[in-house]
Design an enzyme around this catalytic site. Sequence first.
Site, PDB file in Angstrom:
ATOM      1  N   ASP A 495       1.050  -1.202  -0.084  1.00 57.94           N
ATOM      2  CA  ASP A 495      -0.136  -0.075  -0.170  1.00 57.94           C
ATOM      3  C   ASP A 495       0.834   1.253   0.022  1.00 57.94           C
ATOM      4  O   ASP A 495       1.890   1.238   0.252  1.00 57.94           O
ATOM      5  CB  ASP A 495      -0.828  -0.085   1.199  1.00 57.94           C
ATOM      6  CG  ASP A 495      -2.192   0.569   1.069  1.00 57.94           C
ATOM      7  OD1 ASP A 495      -2.117   1.425   0.246  1.00 57.94           O
ATOM      8  OD2 ASP A 495      -2.952   0.568   1.984  1.00 57.94           O
ATOM      9  N   ASP A 563     -10.867   2.044  -2.832  1.00 62.20           N
ATOM     10  CA  ASP A 563     -11.419   2.125  -1.601  1.00 62.20           C
ATOM     11  C   ASP A 563     -13.048   2.071  -1.598  1.00 62.20           C
ATOM     12  O   ASP A 563     -13.424   1.851  -0.465  1.00 62.20           O
ATOM     13  CB  ASP A 563     -10.992   3.192  -0.509  1.00 62.20           C
ATOM     14  CG  ASP A 563      -9.360   2.628  -0.210  1.00 62.20           C
ATOM     15  OD1 ASP A 563      -8.967   1.628  -0.362  1.00 62.20           O
ATOM     16  OD2 ASP A 563      -8.741   3.544   0.768  1.00 62.20           O
TER      17      ASP A 563
HETATM   18  C1  DGJ Z   1      -5.812   2.077   1.994  1.00 58.72           C
HETATM   19  C2  DGJ Z   1      -6.269   0.905   1.313  1.00 58.72           C
HETATM   20  O1  DGJ Z   1      -6.562   1.241   0.045  1.00 58.72           O
HETATM   21  C3  DGJ Z   1      -7.211   0.064   1.926  1.00 58.72           C
HETATM   22  O2  DGJ Z   1      -7.619  -1.063   1.203  1.00 58.72           O
HETATM   23  C4  DGJ Z   1      -6.554  -0.197   3.499  1.00 58.72           C
HETATM   24  O3  DGJ Z   1      -5.354  -1.246   3.195  1.00 58.72           O
HETATM   25  C5  DGJ Z   1      -5.994   0.845   3.928  1.00 58.72           C
HETATM   26  N1  DGJ Z   1      -5.150   1.612   3.377  1.00 58.72           N
HETATM   27  C6  DGJ Z   1      -5.194   0.490   5.127  1.00 58.72           C
HETATM   28  O4  DGJ Z   1      -4.813   1.563   5.853  1.00 58.72           O
END
Ligand code: DGJ
Length: 797
Positions: A495, A563
């Site tokens: 990430d 997200d």
């Molecule tokens: C952003 C990601 O897109 C989410 O899926 C998740 O992993 C969060 N970060 C965790 O902090």
Amino acid sequence: MGYVRISPAADRDGHVIEHRDGTFYLQTAHTSYWFAVTEHGHLEHIHYGPRLAIQDPSALRWSRVARGGSTVAYAPEDVRYSLDTLPLEFSGIGQGDYRTSPCEIRTAHVGYDLDLGYRGHEVHAGSLAARTLPTAHGTPAEATTLVIDLADERAGIEVALHYTVFAAADVITRRVVVRNTGPAEVVVEKLLSFQLDLPEASLGGAPRLITFDGAWIAETHAHDRPIGPGFSGVSSSTGSSSNRHNPGFLLAAADADEDHGRVHGFNLVYSGNHLGSVERGATGLLRVAGGINPQGFSWPLAPGEEFETPEAVLAFADTGFNGLSERMHRFVVDHVLPARYRRTPRPVAYNSWEALSFDVSERRLLKQARRAADLGMELFVVDDGWFAGRKDDTAGLGDYAVDDAKFPRGLGSLVTKLSALGLQAGIWVEPEMVNEDSELYRTHPEWALRIPGKPARLGRQQHVLDLCNPDVCDYVVASVGALLDAHDFRYVKWDMNRHLADTHSPHVRAPGMTAHQYVANLHDVLRRIFEPRPHVLLETCSSGGNRFDLAMLAHSAMIWASDDTDPIERLEIQQGLSYLYPLSTISAHISNAPHQQTLRNTPLSTRFNVACFGVLGYEYDLELLSSEERKEVREQIAFYRTHRDLFQHGRFRRHTKPHPDRFVWQVDDGDRTILGNFQRRVVAAPAPDLLPVAGLEPETTYRVRSKPQRLMIDRFGDLINHVTPIRLDPRGVVLSTAAKFTSLTDAAEEYVGTGALLAQGIRLHHQFSGTEYHPGIRMLGDHGSTLYVVERLEEGP
Ligand code: DGJ
């Protein structure tokens, strides 16, 4: 003269690159890209479009029989030769071409003046890997590379234009390498990866630009507009390819649609700040260009040094957007993804984020894992929150020691228990970042990007580590490597949750180098970690789809698309991505509704029906599923696993939207076809719906059946009393208990016909319109959807 042959299956004439009488002919299976060296040594672009037999190209060359008004003649003895009116392959600066140049190189002795002339060329079998950035790969049987050498000796600059022809894939890639051959330092202030001057007339005279834009939780919505005079385009300055504008874009003829017409597609193998532009001038030409965004960029070159651009990907199709997408998809799978991920099935994942957020522990995760395994999931991903100090987003990033309170027996114990449940284990990391509240930051505050003497800005409470510093890169490689080697993780989610600001590093020679060096070093870090660990499936992510690009796909199997797990928003996001990226790279999960991101309430069936067109997963508190929902999820996963190959690696098509609020998607592989019919918003008294089906054999008979799915009765509130023998309170105990254990049947539909008949558009059963309910009626409403499976019944004669 120089030509290279490839297998006849890929190219009918057997020629991929031919050089004859000063003209270069680049031929793919269905397209041709030609340019010629002019009498003054410039490269005149001649044709990029449908494949043409190699011949004298004079009839396609830009007329030069009259002087242009308001132009500057390149040579006093040749007043009709003006660079401003010629279609060119790569312009210099200050020679009378007043369109935007793809390069700006400042030299100590001549300043901004660059006249690039042809000096020679070489042809190589296969692709040529770049030294500092990921590039597409092709064996000598798959790809041929032409390197054209241009130079301006007075300026002390050599420019090599690389063209790699992927003949069977119908894709040509371009990149540029510049070299300082002079005695003093020069500064590259702009160097794009390609320039392409296309006649507007080749796109019907009224071309359109289609870009994929958005924001966090609303990425890659397609925007389609006519190209007006002057500039149109997209860029990113966030440090990554960004959720604001994807680097990929399309140029289409006015009349192009999903299945007809001319479309050009452009993308970049790059994860940093990008620029993609179209300039429409007065001469009937469009200048298309793309590469590193020059804003904030500058790269000094000492004598003898080189700089190389990211690789641009170019494709053309005269079979509409779907034709273009098919070429791009095949190219990404065969020539961008690491070979180990090419056609490997992606497992059905459970991810802890939306259900548990930072509040993970062995106990809480195992509760979810037991249910996940029972429902048929295959991979269990521990998302954020597992390491020491990580109670929320204010602390912990940078240190990857497991939190002993949450995992008293370590991660190993969890991995072993997951394995006993039949689940592979996966782990989340965010190694490019550091929180101030972390051991790493306390020890090495100087490892964060910052402007000297100025407090660094925070994004999501975190700083960006300075990947220009080799020590930081070594730390990331060692810490993530150690985590993977200590446990049997089969999957990593990498990430990156903030944009770059304070983009300054003491580890580069000039401030304008930082953003690009960061990205180049990131790719090196990813290569060092994941190439030696081929058993680990890598998914990349950046606050969802903030870094959905081809360079990340040069390392990873798939990318977390957003997200936003609301399927109605996902229709736009996934459809936007599908123009340039194959379904096997688009990660799509199902979560609880109302949705965390939109508060929209959507049926479980639609959440699946959208997510299955991609790499399926669940981010759900599985303990909250009712018995009916458990049955539905179990069947969804079984259905997906049966048709996984089709959903991940089949041919994907978008059907032209019959209505702005309807989407129709199709995957097929020659034998099987599945369609998804989605209704974003219901209209009262709806007209009958037609379901388009493409690609069937006209004389073969097929059966089309809707995939069974449940209608959860709590969706109907008081309306349920129309079908129940006794009157029930919609908020009462009886109904809420019943809703957990009973459901209604959603439309059971079946249609039979030959491919030719079905291609007319299946007249679907009526949808609910306030008159009656029975299992033959499609109960769509807002956000309703159905999947249709097409099977062969009888082969045609
Ligand atoms: C952003 C990601 O897109 C989410 O899926 C998740 O992993 C969060 N970060 C965790 O902090």
